[in-house]
Write a protein that holds these residues in place. Structure first.
Motif, PDB file in Angstrom:
ATOM      1  N   GLN A   1      88.805  62.585  61.293  1.00  0.00           N
ATOM      2  CA  GLN A   1      89.453  61.119  60.506  1.00  0.00           C
ATOM      3  C   GLN A   1      88.624  60.085  61.307  1.00  0.00           C
ATOM      4  OE1 GLN A   1      91.945  63.663  60.751  1.00  0.00           O
ATOM      5  NE2 GLN A   1      90.998  64.230  58.958  1.00  0.00           N
ATOM      6  N   GLN A   2      88.757  60.069  62.639  1.00  0.00           N
ATOM      7  CA  GLN A   2      88.868  59.073  63.635  1.00  0.00           C
ATOM      8  C   GLN A   2      87.140  58.795  63.958  1.00  0.00           C
ATOM      9  OE1 GLN A   2      91.136  59.660  66.783  1.00  0.00           O
ATOM     10  NE2 GLN A   2      92.918  58.800  65.780  1.00  0.00           N
ATOM     11  N   CYS A   3      86.054  59.871  63.769  1.00  0.00           N
ATOM     12  CA  CYS A   3      84.911  59.527  63.736  1.00  0.00           C
ATOM     13  C   CYS A   3      83.983  59.604  62.408  1.00  0.00           C
ATOM     14  CB  CYS A   3      84.160  60.966  64.398  1.00  0.00           C
ATOM     15  SG  CYS A   3      85.140  60.930  66.334  1.00  0.00           S
ATOM     16  N   THR A   4      83.143  58.865  62.386  1.00  0.00           N
ATOM     17  CA  THR A   4      82.574  58.677  60.951  1.00  0.00           C
ATOM     18  C   THR A   4      81.225  59.781  60.901  1.00  0.00           C
ATOM     19  OG1 THR A   4      80.980  57.068  61.900  1.00  0.00           O
ATOM     20  CG2 THR A   4      82.929  56.301  60.867  1.00  0.00           C
ATOM     21  N   LYS A   5      80.833  60.457  61.739  1.00  0.00           N
ATOM     22  CA  LYS A   5      79.870  61.251  61.678  1.00  0.00           C
ATOM     23  C   LYS A   5      80.132  62.300  62.896  1.00  0.00           C
ATOM     24  CE  LYS A   5      76.693  58.878  64.831  1.00  0.00           C
ATOM     25  NZ  LYS A   5      75.014  58.429  64.692  1.00  0.00           N
ATOM     26  N   THR A   6      79.570  63.593  62.803  1.00  0.00           N
ATOM     27  CA  THR A   6      79.786  64.615  63.817  1.00  0.00           C
ATOM     28  C   THR A   6      78.544  64.458  64.896  1.00  0.00           C
ATOM     29  OG1 THR A   6      78.070  66.029  62.513  1.00  0.00           O
ATOM     30  CG2 THR A   6      80.501  66.300  62.116  1.00  0.00           C
ATOM     31  N   SER A   7      78.861  64.997  65.872  1.00  0.00           N
ATOM     32  CA  SER A   7      77.973  64.878  67.077  1.00  0.00           C
ATOM     33  C   SER A   7      76.778  65.649  67.038  1.00  0.00           C
ATOM     34  CB  SER A   7      78.802  65.168  68.488  1.00  0.00           C
ATOM     35  OG  SER A   7      79.884  64.327  68.484  1.00  0.00           O
ATOM     36  N   GLY A   8      76.864  66.983  66.073  1.00  0.00           N
ATOM     37  CA  GLY A   8      75.890  68.083  66.376  1.00  0.00           C
ATOM     38  C   GLY A   8      76.268  69.120  67.355  1.00  0.00           C
ATOM     39  N   ILE A   9      76.016  70.411  66.715  1.00  0.00           N
ATOM     40  CA  ILE A   9      76.405  71.533  67.414  1.00  0.00           C
ATOM     41  C   ILE A   9      75.729  71.469  68.825  1.00  0.00           C
ATOM     42  CG2 ILE A   9      74.685  73.013  66.592  1.00  0.00           C
ATOM     43  CD1 ILE A   9      78.098  73.842  67.572  1.00  0.00           C
TER      44      ILE A   9
ATOM     45  N   TYR B   1      83.221  69.962  82.671  1.00  0.00           N
ATOM     46  CA  TYR B   1      81.872  69.294  83.491  1.00  0.00           C
ATOM     47  C   TYR B   1      81.161  68.525  82.442  1.00  0.00           C
ATOM     48  CZ  TYR B   1      82.570  73.386  86.539  1.00  0.00           C
ATOM     49  OH  TYR B   1      83.054  74.295  87.452  1.00  0.00           O
ATOM     50  N   GLY B   2      81.763  68.021  81.516  1.00  0.00           N
ATOM     51  CA  GLY B   2      81.374  67.439  80.451  1.00  0.00           C
ATOM     52  C   GLY B   2      80.464  65.751  81.043  1.00  0.00           C
ATOM     53  N   PRO B   3      79.574  65.272  80.427  1.00  0.00           N
ATOM     54  CA  PRO B   3      79.170  64.026  81.020  1.00  0.00           C
ATOM     55  C   PRO B   3      79.660  62.730  80.479  1.00  0.00           C
ATOM     56  CG  PRO B   3      78.108  64.667  78.594  1.00  0.00           C
ATOM     57  CD  PRO B   3      79.028  65.660  78.880  1.00  0.00           C
ATOM     58  N   SER B   4      79.286  61.820  81.451  1.00  0.00           N
ATOM     59  CA  SER B   4      79.889  60.241  81.010  1.00  0.00           C
ATOM     60  C   SER B   4      78.805  59.586  80.110  1.00  0.00           C
ATOM     61  CB  SER B   4      80.162  59.648  82.406  1.00  0.00           C
ATOM     62  OG  SER B   4      78.707  59.403  83.121  1.00  0.00           O
ATOM     63  N   GLY B   5      79.309  58.440  79.807  1.00  0.00           N
ATOM     64  CA  GLY B   5      78.228  57.712  79.174  1.00  0.00           C
ATOM     65  C   GLY B   5      78.414  57.745  77.577  1.00  0.00           C
ATOM     66  N   ARG B   6      77.515  57.497  76.993  1.00  0.00           N
ATOM     67  CA  ARG B   6      77.311  57.427  75.501  1.00  0.00           C
ATOM     68  C   ARG B   6      77.865  58.789  74.987  1.00  0.00           C
ATOM     69  NH1 ARG B   6      77.536  52.870  72.706  1.00  0.00           N
ATOM     70  NH2 ARG B   6      76.411  53.999  70.827  1.00  0.00           N
ATOM     71  N   CYS B   7      78.659  58.594  73.864  1.00  0.00           N
ATOM     72  CA  CYS B   7      79.050  59.655  72.934  1.00  0.00           C
ATOM     73  C   CYS B   7      79.443  59.262  71.721  1.00  0.00           C
ATOM     74  CB  CYS B   7      80.635  60.300  73.616  1.00  0.00           C
ATOM     75  SG  CYS B   7      81.866  59.194  73.310  1.00  0.00           S
ATOM     76  N   THR B   8      79.862  60.301  70.626  1.00  0.00           N
ATOM     77  CA  THR B   8      80.137  59.862  69.321  1.00  0.00           C
ATOM     78  C   THR B   8      81.238  58.592  69.309  1.00  0.00           C
ATOM     79  OG1 THR B   8      79.416  61.878  68.545  1.00  0.00           O
ATOM     80  CG2 THR B   8      80.922  60.652  66.989  1.00  0.00           C
ATOM     81  N   ALA B   9      80.809  57.866  68.562  1.00  0.00           N
ATOM     82  CA  ALA B   9      81.971  56.626  68.200  1.00  0.00           C
ATOM     83  C   ALA B   9      83.122  57.170  67.588  1.00  0.00           C
ATOM     84  CB  ALA B   9      81.542  55.448  67.525  1.00  0.00           C
ATOM     85  N   ARG B  10      84.297  56.600  68.119  1.00  0.00           N
ATOM     86  CA  ARG B  10      85.604  57.251  67.501  1.00  0.00           C
ATOM     87  C   ARG B  10      86.537  55.889  67.623  1.00  0.00           C
ATOM     88  NH1 ARG B  10      90.181  60.984  70.896  1.00  0.00           N
ATOM     89  NH2 ARG B  10      91.412  61.307  69.052  1.00  0.00           N
TER      90      ARG B  10
ATOM     91  N   LYS C   1      89.863  49.767  66.716  1.00  0.00           N
ATOM     92  CA  LYS C   1      89.072  49.747  67.676  1.00  0.00           C
ATOM     93  C   LYS C   1      87.977  50.805  67.812  1.00  0.00           C
ATOM     94  CE  LYS C   1      88.080  48.140  72.609  1.00  0.00           C
ATOM     95  NZ  LYS C   1      88.957  47.985  73.782  1.00  0.00           N
ATOM     96  N   SER C   2      86.726  50.515  67.864  1.00  0.00           N
ATOM     97  CA  SER C   2      85.462  51.522  68.029  1.00  0.00           C
ATOM     98  C   SER C   2      85.194  51.611  69.301  1.00  0.00           C
ATOM     99  CB  SER C   2      84.564  51.594  66.906  1.00  0.00           C
ATOM    100  OG  SER C   2      83.746  52.677  67.144  1.00  0.00           O
ATOM    101  N   ASP C   3      84.920  52.895  70.013  1.00  0.00           N
ATOM    102  CA  ASP C   3      84.460  52.822  71.395  1.00  0.00           C
ATOM    103  C   ASP C   3      83.299  54.251  71.299  1.00  0.00           C
ATOM    104  OD1 ASP C   3      85.612  50.897  73.288  1.00  0.00           O
ATOM    105  OD2 ASP C   3      87.340  51.831  72.286  1.00  0.00           O
TER     106      ASP C   3
END
Length: 513
Positions: free
Chosen positions: A125-133, A175-184, A189-191
């Motif tokens: 519900q909080q993301c308008t699109k998926t990130s892709g597999i 071990y996930g990255p920092s920086g840009r990710c899918t908007a939530r 407020k969207s980040d």
């Protein structure tokens, strides 16, 4: 099972090695048969590293070593752990008692419900699109990142099996990255950015017993500075579903310490039959700064500014070069603190001590988005070398390792000097050829690459003898330099430069002894 919810307790998804080969097991079978399982066999080291932490939390619950009603001093806790090691297996009723808890009934399904395993259902519900597999799979191309293996890309992705998807979800949590990710979007407020996972770019060290039962019990760190005012819980045990608007709970032992510090939120999208994963969401989990905590499986080094940080993974650094940092008692003045779990390994049953090894899991990354390589390596049995058990051997190991490092630096200088003298005009009388460290020439890296395997062989030989390590490593360095330059020695100028560099190498070796 044909359930579309895919229950991780029963469905086979953890790859393990037994005496008969490799096979997949679910969590319940893993714990019931832990004494028959040799080790985890997951081929993604960062996933194995994260999963070990998750399994250790479960093992602590099942074994009664993380009972909130118990208040045991360190010595008593270690005695209880050692007593459990003597039982040689997990109690099946205790295993079933944990996985059949009513309050955890909906926490072990991969798909569906409000509490999917290690995921956040709110993302739908909080993301308008998926990130892709591809976004959750380390090694696949996503966005501007280069591909490691296979032809998958953002425009040509392929579905994942559920086990493989779970492995990468776990790896991303740690071990996930920092920086840009899918908007939530939360509370209007969207980040679209996140901070790095708690283990990003680090190497961690885990005790390994003769079977998975021993490995998991030996891997439980004893409680230190536990916050008794706040009940501990792992993500799948939290009384409420994840909510980024809530404040972060304190880092409690062992659940939140080992499994509850992720900076990423994910949600898998199942295939139509519920047996695969066709898409995924990945985004930020919290806008609050991460809470400070010391992971019990990492070596802590000290920067020149005095701050402490987990030792970073390096693809060119073999495990033996970290042995002394595992064996010696922590020494803040020396700038190194061994993993906390090593303090707990100093007191194990005598019959097990000759069999316990250490496995390193490393992921070579930058602090943001770039992933370079991962690795795993296993030491020989080493508990008898702990400083508490054998002070002289532990110090001998440290001295030999330090000598090897010192001669690698001398070799580096000698190789750069040899190259500079072989390609530069003769210097004025009384002056030396200048070394350009920004352009050191080809021999430096070739020599170092040749040196370290020689140094490792020499290191293990030195542990069986009383030889002076200086003479052994200077010989290894000299042989590596000769191998690096190869046929260049045939030229008069090159031969003279190399001869001079070798003389400098031997001279500096004596001066630094």
């Amino acid at each position: 099972m044909d359930s579309p919810f895919w229950d991780v307790r029963e469905e086979p998804w953890v790859l393990v090695r037994t005496a008969g080969g490799t096979q997949m097991v679910g969590l319940r079978e893993l714990f019931v048969r832990a004494h028959e399982i040799v080790e985890l066999a997951i081929p993604v080291p960062p996933a194995a590293s994260g999963l070990l932490r998750i399994l250790v939390v479960m093992a602590a619950r099942i074994a009664g070593l993380a009972d909130p009603e118990e208040d045991r001093e360190a010595v008593e806790w270690l005695k209880d752990r050692n007593a459990l090691l003597e039982t040689e297996r997990f109690d099946q009723e205790a295993v079933n008692g944990y996985f059949d808890r009513e309050d955890l009934a909906d926490r072990f399904s991969v798909f569906g419900g409000q509490r999917p395993f290690l995921q956040d259902a709110l993302l739908a519900q909080q993301c308008t699109k998926t990130s892709g597999i591809n976004k959750i799979v380390f090694g696949r191309a996503a966005g501007n990142n280069p591909v490691w293996w296979g032809p998958s890309s953002d425009v040509a992705s392929s579905a994942l099996s559920v086990p493989e998807a779970l492995w990468h979800v776990i790896a991303q949590h740690y071990y996930g990255p920092s920086g840009r990710c899918t908007a939530r979007t939360v509370a209007g407020k969207s980040d679209a950015n996140t901070t790095a996972g708690p283990l990003r770019k680090t190497v961690s060290f885990h005790p390994v017993g003769r079977n998975l039962f021993e490995t998991l019990l030996l891997g439980i760190p004893r409680p230190r500075d536990a916050d008794e005012e706040v009940p501990d819980a792992a993500p799948w045990e939290e009384p409420e579903a994840p909510d980024p608007q809530r404040g972060l709970p304190p880092v409690t032992w062992p659940g939140r310490l080992l499994a509850g510090r992720s900076r990423h939120a994910m949600l898998l999208v199942p295939s139509e039959d519920g047996q695969g994963v066709r898409d995924a969401y990945q985004t930020w989990a919290s806008r609050q700064a991460p809470l400070e905590a010391v992971d019990p499986y990492v070596i802590l080094d000290t920067s020149q500014q005095g701050s402490r940080y987990a030792r970073e993974a390096r693809g060119d650094r073999a495990l033996w070069r970290d042995l002394d940092a595992l064996l010696l008692k922590s020494d803040r003045t020396a700038g190194t603190s061994r993993p906390l779990i090593c303090d707990d390994l100093a007191v194990v049953p005598a019959r097990l001590r000759p069999h316990v090894r250490v496995r390193a899991y490393g992921f070579v990354q930058d602090g943001q988005q770039v992933d370079r390589a991962w690795f795993s390596a296993t030491s020989p049995p080493l508990l008898d070398w702990l400083e508490e058990q054998d002070h002289s051997t532990a110090r001998r190991i440290a001295a030999c390792r330090e000598c090897a490092e010192r001669h690698s630096r001398l070799l580096e200088f000698a190789a750069m000097l040899a190259w500079a003298e072989s390609v530069s005009p003769p210097p004025e009388e009384g002056k030396q050829v200048k070394i350009d460290r920004k352009n050191p020439g080809p021999w430096r890296q070739i020599a170092l690459t040749d040196y370290w395997p020689r140094a490792e062989t020499a290191f293990w030989d030195l542990l069986r003898t009383e030889k002076d390590p200086r003479g052994v490593f200077v010989q290894a360095a000299a042989e590596a330099l000769r191998a690096a330059v190869g046929g260049a020695e045939r030229g008069w100028k090159q031969a003279r430069a190399i001869s001079h560099a070798l003389a400098i190498l031997h001279k500096q070796s004596k001066e630094t002894s």
